[in-house]
Design a protein around this motif. Structure first.
Motif, PDB file in Angstrom:
ATOM      1  N   VAL A 170      39.095  46.324  33.731  1.00 24.56           N
ATOM      2  CA  VAL A 170      38.000  46.466  34.414  1.00 24.56           C
ATOM      3  C   VAL A 170      36.964  47.085  34.367  1.00 24.56           C
ATOM      4  O   VAL A 170      37.651  47.567  35.071  1.00 24.56           O
ATOM      5  N   SER A 171      36.196  47.417  34.278  1.00 21.43           N
ATOM      6  CA  SER A 171      35.746  48.392  34.329  1.00 21.43           C
ATOM      7  C   SER A 171      34.250  47.900  34.304  1.00 21.43           C
ATOM      8  O   SER A 171      33.132  47.240  33.661  1.00 21.43           O
ATOM      9  N   GLU A 172      33.123  47.790  35.319  1.00 23.04           N
ATOM     10  CA  GLU A 172      31.384  47.607  35.759  1.00 23.04           C
ATOM     11  C   GLU A 172      31.303  48.378  35.048  1.00 23.04           C
ATOM     12  O   GLU A 172      30.161  48.174  34.533  1.00 23.04           O
ATOM     13  N   ARG A 173      31.163  49.442  35.195  1.00 17.55           N
ATOM     14  CA  ARG A 173      30.344  49.999  34.625  1.00 17.55           C
ATOM     15  C   ARG A 173      30.588  50.141  32.703  1.00 17.55           C
ATOM     16  O   ARG A 173      29.487  50.167  32.916  1.00 17.55           O
ATOM     17  N   GLU A 174      30.847  50.034  32.140  1.00 21.11           N
ATOM     18  CA  GLU A 174      31.872  49.801  30.737  1.00 21.11           C
ATOM     19  C   GLU A 174      31.365  48.149  30.543  1.00 21.11           C
ATOM     20  O   GLU A 174      31.267  47.661  29.494  1.00 21.11           O
ATOM     21  N   ASN A 175      31.240  47.747  31.490  1.00 22.94           N
ATOM     22  CA  ASN A 175      31.273  45.572  31.362  1.00 22.94           C
ATOM     23  C   ASN A 175      32.087  45.145  30.981  1.00 22.94           C
ATOM     24  O   ASN A 175      31.380  44.484  29.787  1.00 22.94           O
ATOM     25  N   VAL A 176      33.305  46.151  30.969  1.00 21.65           N
ATOM     26  CA  VAL A 176      34.730  45.233  30.189  1.00 21.65           C
ATOM     27  C   VAL A 176      35.507  44.652  31.669  1.00 21.65           C
ATOM     28  O   VAL A 176      35.539  45.120  32.162  1.00 21.65           O
ATOM     29  N   ASN A 177      36.217  43.346  30.780  1.00 19.98           N
ATOM     30  CA  ASN A 177      36.939  42.846  31.273  1.00 19.98           C
ATOM     31  C   ASN A 177      38.553  42.722  29.773  1.00 19.98           C
ATOM     32  O   ASN A 177      37.886  42.366  29.275  1.00 19.98           O
ATOM     33  N   GLU A 178      38.944  43.329  29.815  1.00 23.56           N
ATOM     34  CA  GLU A 178      39.635  43.329  28.435  1.00 23.56           C
ATOM     35  C   GLU A 178      41.464  43.573  29.265  1.00 23.56           C
ATOM     36  O   GLU A 178      41.795  44.190  30.092  1.00 23.56           O
TER      37      GLU A 178
END
Length: 156
Positions: free
Chosen positions: A42-50
């Protein structure tokens, strides 16, 4: 472009697939198709939950990253398009970056950095521009630094 290429693309490292709900993606890729769930990134900066899933072993393992946005209203919109990007193993990422840049290939902002799986990565921008006329022809392409065991196995 007659210069000898000073690096090698070794194989496919990953395919990233986006959707609004990774639970549905996981049902398809893990439950129905039999891929193995490995980890979540999960990365808020990259806007991803994978969810990082895979099939195969060792040098022949291929990841399928199942991505949904952390915030559907923010960018990057990892769920659009569904085939988000393809990742390729490369034997020397820095040399590949430098040589490809000198040939006019455009890279996405962010430079070389650690990716979700812990390998150094860089993205080729889907589109060229005036300064760098070559891009991924509409496809986001990730170059992934292969570790020594992958380089050895895929160099045979």
């Amino acid at each position: 472009m007659s210069d000898a290429r000073p690096f090698r693309i070794l194989g496919i490292q990953q395919i990233a697939i986006g959707g609004e709900d990774k639970v549905r993606l996981r049902s398809l890729w893990v439950d129905l198709l039999g891929f193995t769930f490995k980890d979540t990134y999960v990365s808020e900066r990259e806007n991803v939950n994978e969810d990082i899933c895979a099939i195969g072993q060792g040098a022949y393992e291929v990841e399928v990253d199942l991505m949904q946005p952390v915030d559907i209203a923010k960018k990057p919109a990892v769920h659009q398009t569904p085939l988000n990007h393809i990742g390729l193993w490369v034997d020397n990422l820095q040399i590949a970056h430098d040589w490809l840049s000198s040939k006019g290939l455009r890279f996405a902002p962010g430079g070389i950095r650690k990716g979700a799986a812990g390998h150094d990565i860089i993205f080729i921008h889907p589109k060229g521009n005036d300064e760098f006329p070559f891009g991924g022809e509409g496809v986001l392409i990730e170059l992934v630094q292969a570790p020594p065991d992958i380089i050895q196995a895929l160099s045979s």
